[in-house]
Design a protein around this motif. Structure first.
Motif, PDB file in Angstrom:
ATOM      1  N   PRO A 126      -6.218  -5.266  -4.298  1.00 23.20           N
ATOM      2  CA  PRO A 126      -6.141  -5.600  -2.874  1.00 23.20           C
ATOM      3  C   PRO A 126      -7.469  -6.117  -2.329  1.00 23.20           C
ATOM      4  O   PRO A 126      -8.538  -5.632  -2.688  1.00 23.20           O
ATOM      5  CB  PRO A 126      -5.768  -4.263  -2.204  1.00 23.20           C
ATOM      6  CG  PRO A 126      -5.182  -3.435  -3.296  1.00 23.20           C
ATOM      7  CD  PRO A 126      -5.877  -3.844  -4.556  1.00 23.20           C
TER       8      PRO A 126
ATOM      9  N   ASP B 249       0.842  -1.189   0.000  1.00 25.53           N
ATOM     10  CA  ASP B 249       0.000   0.000   0.000  1.00 25.53           C
ATOM     11  C   ASP B 249       0.884   1.247   0.000  1.00 25.53           C
ATOM     12  O   ASP B 249       2.121   1.158  -0.051  1.00 25.53           O
ATOM     13  CB  ASP B 249      -0.996  -0.013   1.169  1.00 25.53           C
ATOM     14  CG  ASP B 249      -0.359   0.231   2.534  1.00 25.53           C
ATOM     15  OD1 ASP B 249       0.859   0.524   2.616  1.00 25.53           O
ATOM     16  OD2 ASP B 249      -1.089   0.135   3.546  1.00 25.53           O
ATOM     17  N   GLU B 250       0.263   2.426   0.070  1.00 21.77           N
ATOM     18  CA  GLU B 250       1.009   3.672  -0.051  1.00 21.77           C
ATOM     19  C   GLU B 250       1.932   3.917   1.137  1.00 21.77           C
ATOM     20  O   GLU B 250       2.872   4.720   1.064  1.00 21.77           O
ATOM     21  CB  GLU B 250       0.038   4.854  -0.218  1.00 21.77           C
ATOM     22  CG  GLU B 250      -0.836   5.145   1.006  1.00 21.77           C
ATOM     23  CD  GLU B 250      -2.032   4.203   1.120  1.00 21.77           C
ATOM     24  OE1 GLU B 250      -2.761   4.311   2.129  1.00 21.77           O
ATOM     25  OE2 GLU B 250      -2.223   3.369   0.207  1.00 21.77           O
TER      26      GLU B 250
ATOM     27  N   TYR C  37      -0.203  -6.221   1.774  1.00 23.86           N
ATOM     28  CA  TYR C  37      -1.496  -6.857   1.954  1.00 23.86           C
ATOM     29  C   TYR C  37      -1.322  -8.327   2.340  1.00 23.86           C
ATOM     30  O   TYR C  37      -0.221  -8.892   2.239  1.00 23.86           O
ATOM     31  CB  TYR C  37      -2.320  -6.744   0.668  1.00 23.86           C
ATOM     32  CG  TYR C  37      -2.570  -5.331   0.245  1.00 23.86           C
ATOM     33  CD1 TYR C  37      -3.438  -4.522   0.967  1.00 23.86           C
ATOM     34  CD2 TYR C  37      -1.924  -4.783  -0.871  1.00 23.86           C
ATOM     35  CE1 TYR C  37      -3.665  -3.201   0.591  1.00 23.86           C
ATOM     36  CE2 TYR C  37      -2.143  -3.467  -1.250  1.00 23.86           C
ATOM     37  CZ  TYR C  37      -3.005  -2.685  -0.512  1.00 23.86           C
ATOM     38  OH  TYR C  37      -3.222  -1.379  -0.882  1.00 23.86           O
TER      39      TYR C  37
END
Length: 398
Positions: free
Chosen positions: A112, A97-98, A103
């Motif tokens: 995701p 993720d950012e 995940y």
């Protein structure tokens, strides 16, 4: 007593190698590798038919590691490196993720699906990248592995990234992340020289000694208080023999890497000896899933089953203990666990191994994979077992 040790070790070395290159790796390269999107599917039925396109993210790293590890340690087959590359590229493109967290599950195309609080996806991605760097000499992947490892350490101390499992009324810490950090740091040390790797290994070993080892129960406990306090609940009393035995051989690996660290060896052997006593099923054979350190019934529904991975870890640990000590009782334990495992888990009709057996060794369900079982513990056993047998044969003078 095993009379002809050289013949015995040669037999198992060849069996591990043959099973890896002729059975396990072909099964997953044919049925699991996604050549369209990249990455690997693990939800396969007995014959290898895809049951669910959901991709386990920690298995993306696990599979990439196994492919690169088999290439480095057993046979330099181009298809192994290609599978590792496709899977690592899928990881980089879809599995973070950012914030840099990984995940736990994604869809076939990488969309995701689920995030968990655990750090295992990051752990296996890091060792996969390190092993791919070792296989190819590409420093980019070594640098990336270290970046993920350092991020993991930061996440561990940040409640916003990794919220506590329980509310403050019952603070606790788990053995699993402590043990996995040992292996991750040691795998990275194969290609990277960084002080934080040794610092983490020492920190984890200290935590095992100070918090998780409970001599009053002759056990390494899975869950304890923040200062090692015994938690007198079903969860706090749980012993996971497979995890403990895996920790034991991780420690023996550390001791060997350090040229023979007697204190770490002694710790490892104590953990192994206790855990064998808790885990080995005298009635049916094999390593049982869970025990309660006070002898109460364990609450886990699979408490008396025989899963694939504790058997694999025990086979490795018995060989490592024999290599370390030369004590024949460990080689005898290797014989017992190996004969039981190979007598019950391999599927001789469709290939690969079953994962879930009842206590008596009968098959509970015959799928070859799901989001928790896939190409990791079994091929790692074969790679590591093959190499330990080779080292023992060299020690025997062959």
């Amino acid at each position: 007593m095993i009379a002809d040790k050289k013949t015995y070790l040669r037999h198992w070395a060849e069996l591990y190698r043959s099973d890896l290159v002729n059975n396990i790796m072909p099964f997953w390269l044919e049925h699991g590798l996604d050549r369209v999107n990249g990455g690997v599917y693990t939800c396969l039925d007995r014959q290898g038919t895809l049951m669910d396109p959901t991709k386990s993210v920690w298995f993306q790293g696990r599979f990439a590691f196994i492919c690169a590890h088999a290439y480095c340690e057993v046979e330099q087959r181009p298809e192994y490196l290609e599978a590792a590359r496709l899977t690592l590229e899928f990881i980089e493109k879809h599995c973070f993720d950012e914030r840099g967290r990984m995940y736990f599950e994604v869809m076939a195309d990488g969309t995701p699906l689920r995030m968990r609080r655990y750090m295992f996806s990051e752990s296996f991605a890091a060792i996969a990248m390190a092993e791919y760097a070792r296989a190819t000499g590409d420093k980019h992947w070594a640098d990336r592995a270290l970046e993920i490892f350092l991020s993991m350490r930061r996440f561990m101390d940040d409640p916003a990234m990794l919220p506590p499992k329980y509310l403050p009324a019952q603070e606790c810490q788990g053995h699993s992340i402590t043990m996995i950090f040992i292996n991750v740091a040691l795998r990275l040390k194969k290609v990277i020289d960084h002080p934080e790797l040794d610092a983490q290994i020492d920190k984890s070993i200290d935590a095992l000694r100070r918090y998780f080892i409970h001599p009053e129960y002759k056990a390494l406990l899975e869950t304890v208080g923040p200062n090692g306090e015994f938690i007198d609940t079903c969860g706090g009393r749980t012993i996971n023999p497979g995890h403990c035995i895996e920790t034991a051989w991780f420690l023996l690996d550390v001791a060997a890497h350090r040229g023979g660290d007697k204190a770490v060896e002694d710790l490892a052997l104590q953990i192994f000896d206790w855990s064998w006593q808790w885990g080995w099923d005298e009635q049916y054979g094999g390593i049982i899933n869970f025990r309660d350190c006070k002898g109460f019934p364990n609450q886990d529904y699979s408490q008396d089953m025989k899963f694939w991975w504790p058997q694999c870890e025990t086979i490795i640990a018995t060989l490592y203990a024999y290599l370390t000590t030369g004590e024949e009782r460990y080689l005898e334990q290797h014989r017992r666990i190996s004969e039981w495992t190979y007598g019950h888990f391999p599927d001789h009709e469709y290939g690969e191994w079953y994962g879930y057996l009842h206590r008596d060794g009968t098959v509970a369900q015959d799928a070859k994979g799901n989001i928790f079982k896939g190409p990791f513990h079994i091929p790692r056993l074969m790679i590591t077992g093959y190499n330990l047998c080779q080292r023992l044969l060299e020690k025997e003078g062959e």
